[in-house]
Each structure stands twice: as C-alpha cells, then as structure tokens.
Design a protein around this motif. Structure first.
Motif, mmCIF file in Angstrom:
data_model
loop_
_atom_site.group_PDB
_atom_site.id
_atom_site.type_symbol
_atom_site.label_atom_id
_atom_site.label_comp_id
_atom_site.label_asym_id
_atom_site.label_seq_id
_atom_site.Cartn_x
_atom_site.Cartn_y
_atom_site.Cartn_z
ATOM 1 N N LEU A 231 61.979 14.014 21.360
ATOM 2 C CA LEU A 231 62.208 14.928 22.486
ATOM 3 C C LEU A 231 61.751 14.299 23.795
ATOM 4 C CD1 LEU A 231 62.871 17.681 23.771
ATOM 5 C CD2 LEU A 231 60.544 18.376 23.197
ATOM 6 N N SER A 234 63.910 11.694 25.315
ATOM 7 C CA SER A 234 65.198 12.165 25.836
ATOM 8 C C SER A 234 65.099 12.648 27.285
ATOM 9 C CB SER A 234 65.731 13.300 24.957
ATOM 10 O OG SER A 234 64.968 14.488 25.124
ATOM 11 N N ILE A 235 63.883 12.759 27.801
ATOM 12 C CA ILE A 235 63.652 13.227 29.169
ATOM 13 C C ILE A 235 63.530 12.017 30.087
ATOM 14 C CG2 ILE A 235 62.101 14.556 30.655
ATOM 15 C CD1 ILE A 235 61.180 16.038 28.128
ATOM 16 N N PRO A 236 64.145 12.038 31.252
ATOM 17 C CA PRO A 236 64.036 10.889 32.169
ATOM 18 C C PRO A 236 62.587 10.590 32.528
ATOM 19 C CG PRO A 236 65.767 12.399 32.891
ATOM 20 C CD PRO A 236 65.045 13.083 31.777
ATOM 21 N N TYR A 240 56.407 14.890 37.206
ATOM 22 C CA TYR A 240 56.913 16.248 37.378
ATOM 23 C C TYR A 240 55.743 17.210 37.596
ATOM 24 C CZ TYR A 240 60.994 13.991 35.327
ATOM 25 O OH TYR A 240 62.040 13.136 35.069
ATOM 26 N N PHE A 354 57.121 20.793 32.536
ATOM 27 C CA PHE A 354 58.100 20.208 31.615
ATOM 28 C C PHE A 354 59.512 20.685 31.949
ATOM 29 C CE2 PHE A 354 54.428 19.216 28.952
ATOM 30 C CZ PHE A 354 54.794 17.963 28.474
ATOM 31 N N GLU A 355 59.652 21.929 32.350
ATOM 32 C CA GLU A 355 60.989 22.436 32.700
ATOM 33 C C GLU A 355 61.525 21.786 33.966
ATOM 34 O OE1 GLU A 355 60.571 26.840 30.579
ATOM 35 O OE2 GLU A 355 60.429 26.659 32.754
ATOM 36 N N ALA A 357 61.212 18.737 34.457
ATOM 37 C CA ALA A 357 61.764 17.491 33.920
ATOM 38 C C ALA A 357 63.072 17.713 33.177
ATOM 39 C CB ALA A 357 60.735 16.843 32.983
ATOM 40 N N ALA A 358 63.248 18.909 32.624
ATOM 41 C CA ALA A 358 64.457 19.223 31.853
ATOM 42 C C ALA A 358 64.891 20.650 32.179
ATOM 43 C CB ALA A 358 64.188 19.056 30.364
ATOM 44 N N PRO A 359 65.508 20.862 33.339
ATOM 45 C CA PRO A 359 65.847 22.219 33.783
ATOM 46 C C PRO A 359 66.757 22.978 32.816
ATOM 47 C CG PRO A 359 66.100 20.638 35.578
ATOM 48 C CD PRO A 359 65.875 19.844 34.332
ATOM 49 N N GLU A 360 67.499 22.272 31.994
ATOM 50 C CA GLU A 360 68.397 22.945 31.057
ATOM 51 C C GLU A 360 67.624 23.723 29.985
ATOM 52 O OE1 GLU A 360 67.505 18.895 29.335
ATOM 53 O OE2 GLU A 360 67.960 19.730 31.318
ATOM 54 N N ARG A 361 66.314 23.521 29.890
ATOM 55 C CA ARG A 361 65.506 24.203 28.884
ATOM 56 C C ARG A 361 64.649 25.315 29.491
ATOM 57 N NH1 ARG A 361 65.147 20.700 24.196
ATOM 58 N NH2 ARG A 361 63.300 21.826 23.482
#
Length: 587
Positions: A231, A234-236, A240, A354-355, A357-361
């Motif tokens: 996981l 998979s994050i750039p 953050y 964390f969100e 870093a991954a706004p889709e989640r």
C-alpha cells in the motif's frame, strides 16, 4: 517481503494461523462470560492479544483500537523491566502510562507462556476497570492538575509469582478501588482469559513443535509487512500534512491544533506529530496511548487485509514530538481522558495526512466520545457502585465516497468494537431507570452521503443520589466531514449533557463536569454523529425522504440542510418547492 519459510507448507501455515485466532477468540469469550462489571460483560471494553518471546505481537484481536496500539510498547516495557526475572507461573499486572500504558483505568495482565522450560509466548489481556481510586468515582477527574490526583498507578508488578497468587499485592490494589466485588471478579476473569490463551498455545506447540510454530508466525508477520508495504509503495513519494482541532472541553484553555506530517519514500513512511505543550487538565496523552492514536489513523486509511500483527508496522517510524507536549506527555501530567481526548483528534490528524497523499481514499471522521460515568450507593445493598456508561459514548460513523455512515457504531476511539449492552441488564445491575436509548435525530453530518447518527441515553436514579461525571469532547465542534460537506446546522451535530430537573428546568453542559441528580431528575446524554461526505444538496431526494420517515433527520433539517421540502402531515415531497429551493441554493 522475505521468502516463505522453507519448512512451512501452506496448509500448516493456515492451520497455525487458525489456531492463533481461535486462542484469541477463546480468551475474549472467557472474559465476556466470567467478568462481573458491565464494562466487561456488556460493553466489551477490553482487548486480548498474543505475543511471541521477542516480544512482538503475533495476533491482535478485532478489539478496542485504543488498547491495541499501546499494547506493543507496553509489552516491551514490561519485559524489559523484569529482564531475566520472568518465570513459569508468573502473572504481571500494569497500568502505568509513564511505562507505556494507555491510561490508568486500562489495567493489563501479562502471562508468560513457557514450554519445556523455555519462554515462548505471552498471553495479554487489557481491560477498562470500573474504578481506579482517586477523588472521583470511575477515575475521570476534570479538576486534576497532576496524575497523582487521578487514581492508583500500577507499575509492572507480579500478582502471581511462580504459580503462587500474591494475595497481599492483589488486596493492596483492590483496597484502593471502589466497587471491590466487581474489581475482584474482573481481575479473575482476566486471569482466566490469559490461562485459556496459554492452554491453547501449549496445545499448538504439542502438535507442531516450537520450530514449526515460530516459522509459521514469522511468515504471518512477513505477510502483514508485505500488505502494508504494498500500500505505502503505491503512494507517490513526498511530504504530506494533516491537522485537526481539539476543542476546549472545560478549563478555558482554548482550542488546540494537533498536526501530523508524513514522509513517504518507497515502501517506508515516517510520521511526525506536533502538539501544544502539555496542560494542567486530564487530556494529556503519554507515549503508549499516543501510539494507539497514530496507528489507528494509519489503519483507518490503509484498510489492509489480515493478518493483523506487528509485521504491519515494520515500515512505519513515529516521532511523537517533544517530550512534555500534549501527545508526548511527561510525568506528572494528568491524563485519564486521553484515550478519547486527544487520541481521537490525533487519529484524525494522521488519517488526514495520509488522505492528502491519496485523496481517492478520503472519508469523513467518526463521532468523538462524549459520555458519562455514574456512581452511587445502592439502596438495596448499601454497597457503592461505579460504572462507565459505554452506551453513552456510542456515536455515528463517518460517510465514505460510496455510502452513508453507519448509525450507533462509534466512537472513533473504539471503531465499532464497543457494545452498549441490553437496557434490562444495566437496570438489573444498578439502581437506575433508563428512560431512553436510541438514535439522536439530526446528529449525522449532512452530505451527499450522510454521517451515521449518534445516540441519546437518559437515566434516572432510584431511591438514592447519583453522581454523574461527563468526559470527552464533541460538544462544541461537530465531527469533520469530507469531500466538500458543510456544517449547515452545527448545533444539531454536537454532543451535550442535559440535567432535567423536577420543576421542568433543564441545565445544559457542553464541557466536562461532575454533578449529582436525585430521584425524579434525569441525566440525558447525546452523542455526536459521524461526518458527511460531499454536498448535501446533491443527496438523492428519495434518500432524504426515507431519512425523514425513519426519523433520522427532521423535516426542518431536510429543508435547511438538504433543500428538500416535505409536507409535515403526509411526509410527502413538495416537488415544486424543493425544485425551487435547490435551484436557489445551488445557483
């Protein structure tokens, strides 16, 4: 992830994994069926885990998150304290936050498991006791300026030594607690849980041997490590930031901000917490408890598949900030409220970083704890009772990008693992009459997807004066939404304690307090709901109508928060006015 252990075939791995899960579940069942207090046998405010000899957590139950994160550093602190002075038949008890406990009400039992003379495992059981001594029943003292004014601290101490029960030590502990009968029963239940876990682990070793079981456990840790690293990778890569506001819950200290900064590089993540200096109020969090908040924020975001063990956190490093701050308190900071406040705010800050870093989640937050404890003298027995009303902190879950939040599933700190128990059993155990327990209308955050409702719990004492202690937060700031959700009616979303007097007058409390009520008076506690997701004016109109019909939202809130006009007599939609209102709002 390392290569699979060469001697562990998939079937053996699966059987060992199942045996570990069974051992932990049987510990939980034992505790539930043998404990005396409602906090244990009804609310399930406890957690059980298994550790190996290192000691690393090899299985965490699906229990209370505020316990599980702190168990790892606490177990290591206890093992280090005793060093080589650990023997077969020993049982250690501990609650001290300065030595990585969560708060002093969470008393933890550690039982080393020996096999053929070798320390192989630990069975561990932590539970929230009904009282821990100190000036305020149930331990939550909003007037405490230091930890010494809160209750009994228990550094690691042996209550069984080489198989011999230390009656003197146990008597010393229970002599400092109210409601002794419940305390004795709960301690025995914890011992039973640890003993059942030990029995199952020895049976596993008898069947497969130490080498095979250790190899399987190492492979399970590797699996967990692989899931989390997959996981994170998979994050750039990047830095953050997330932050959340901790409300002023009673002493005029003002709102405070807790920040989380994360650095992701390849499959590793570093989490840095920044919080204000510690305060002379019971919301400081020592390091062990704060680790629970950090790891819960990570796990809310990650939602990785099992197994759940210490391998999950190999790729995670944490800096809790300067010693002497709110989230890295130092002695003698008062702290008892820390497992909810500021733990839930800390969790929100980490999750939001964390969100970023991954706004889709991204998801909305769950309602924070805003509850009460009660205490008094039972007129039938003349004995003192004390209990934490876990039903009073059952709040709403946050909405996601695909669905509404669940009702009565929180609070955030317990994340669905807490139970409220049957009304009838609470009334049987204590001299009280519960007038109401149900969903709090309009408490869920408005959004295209609505937050889950919090609850309202109303109680009256029977034939005696009852002490009511309010703790937590969420009474001033509503739960955070996400994805553009707005707080249109924030006064409807927050928690509150109301004292209903015989003359019809009502006292409203939006801060932590200690008060008393008598027969004929009632304490009504309302919890916040979960946050909403997206614009509420994009919510499906039929969903709004259904919510009104089910009394999830009121007719007035449907109009103000969702732009949906409903006839109060027929509960049918007024299409023309709704179309006009939504067009005006979104114009």
């Amino acid at each position: 992830m390392s290569n699979a252990h060469p001697s562990i075939d998939p079937i053996t791995l699966s059987v060992v994994r199942g045996a570990l899960e069974t051992a932990q579940r049987e510990m939980t069942t034992t505790l539930e069926k043998t404990a005396r207090s409602s906090v244990f046998n009804l609310a399930h405010d406890y957690s059980n885990a298994l550790f190996d000899h290192l000691p690393e957590m090899i299985l965490q139950g699906q229990d209370i998150p505020i316990h599980l994160g702190s168990l790892m550093p606490a177990m290591k602190a206890v093992a280090e304290y005793y060093g080589d002075d650990i023997h077969e038949g020993d049982v250690i008890y501990h609650n001290d936050p300065v030595m990585m406990g969560s708060h002093i009400l969470d008393c933890c039992m550690y039982k080393p498991v020996f096999y053929k003379g070798e320390l192989v495992f630990w069975t561990v059981c932590k539970g929230h006791v009904t009282d821990i001594g100190g000036p305020v029943p149930a331990g939550y003292n909003p007037d405490a300026k230091e930890i010494y004014a809160e209750g009994l601290r228990i550094p690691p101490i042996k209550i069984w030594e080489k198989g011999v029960r230390r009656r003197d030590v146990i008597n010393l502990i229970h002599s400092n607690m109210r409601s002794r009968r419940n305390q004795e029963g709960d301690l025995n239940a914890q011992y039973g849980a640890c003993a059942v876990g030990e029995r199952n682990m020895i049976a596993l070793l008898d069947k497969y041997g130490v080498e095979t079981v250790r190899g399987a456990i190492e492979e399970l840790k590797n699996m967990a490590d692989h899931h989390m690293r997959s996981l994170i990778s998979s994050i750039p890569d990047g830095d953050y930031h997330g932050e959340a506001v901790l409300e002023d819950s009673g002493h005029g200290l003002g709102d405070m901000t807790i920040s989380a900064d994360i650095v992701i590089k390849d499959s590793d993540v570093h989490i840095k917490i920044t919080s204000p200096p510690q305060v002379p109020y019971f919301i400081n969090s020592y390091a062990g408890n704060s680790m629970s908040g950090v790891l819960l924020g990570l796990m809310m975001f990650a939602q990785v598949e099992p197994p759940y063990n210490e391998g999950l956190y190999r790729c995670v490093s944490v800096d809790l900030g300067e010693h002497g701050t709110l989230c890295n308190a130092k002695e003698p900071a008062p702290h008892v409220n820390c497992t909810t406040t500021p733990m839930e705010t800390l969790t929100d800050a980490v999750r939001m970083a964390f969100e970023a870093a991954a706004p889709e989640r991204v998801t909305a937050s769950w309602g924070h704890s805003s509850g009460i404890n009660i205490a008094g003298i039972d007129p039938k027995t003349g004995e003192q009772y004390v209990t934490m009303i876990l039903a009073s902190i059952i709040s709403g879950a946050g909405a996601t990008q695909q669905m509404d939040g669940w009702h009565a599933c929180g609070p955030l700190s317990c994340f669905g693992a807490l139970s409220s128990g049957d009304i009838e059993l609470l009334e049987y155990q204590y001299p009280i009459l519960i007038h109401k327990y149900g969903l709090a209308e309009d408490s869920g955050g408005a959004g295209e997807y609505r937050g889950g409702c919090g609850t309202v719990w109303e109680v009256e004492p029977l034939d005696h004066t009852m002490t009511v202690i309010a703790f937590g937060e969420g009474r001033q700031h509503p739960t955070m939404g996400a994805g553009g959700a707005e707080q249109i009616s924030p006064e409807l979303k927050v928690g509150r304690l109301e004292i209903l007097h015989k003359d019809g007058q009502t006292d409203l409390y939006r801060k932590n307090t200690v008060t008393e009520i008598t027969p004929g008076e009632r304490a009504r506690n309302t919890n916040p709901g979960g946050g909403g997701y997206g614009s509420s004016f994009d919510r499906d109109i039929q969903a709004v109508i259904k919510d009104v019909q089910e009394r999830i939202i009121s007719i007035s809130a449907a109009k103000i928060e969702y732009g949906v006009v409903i006839d109060p007599e027929t509960l049918m939609l007024n299409e023309a006015e709704t179309e006009y209102l939504r067009r005006q709002i979104t114009a």
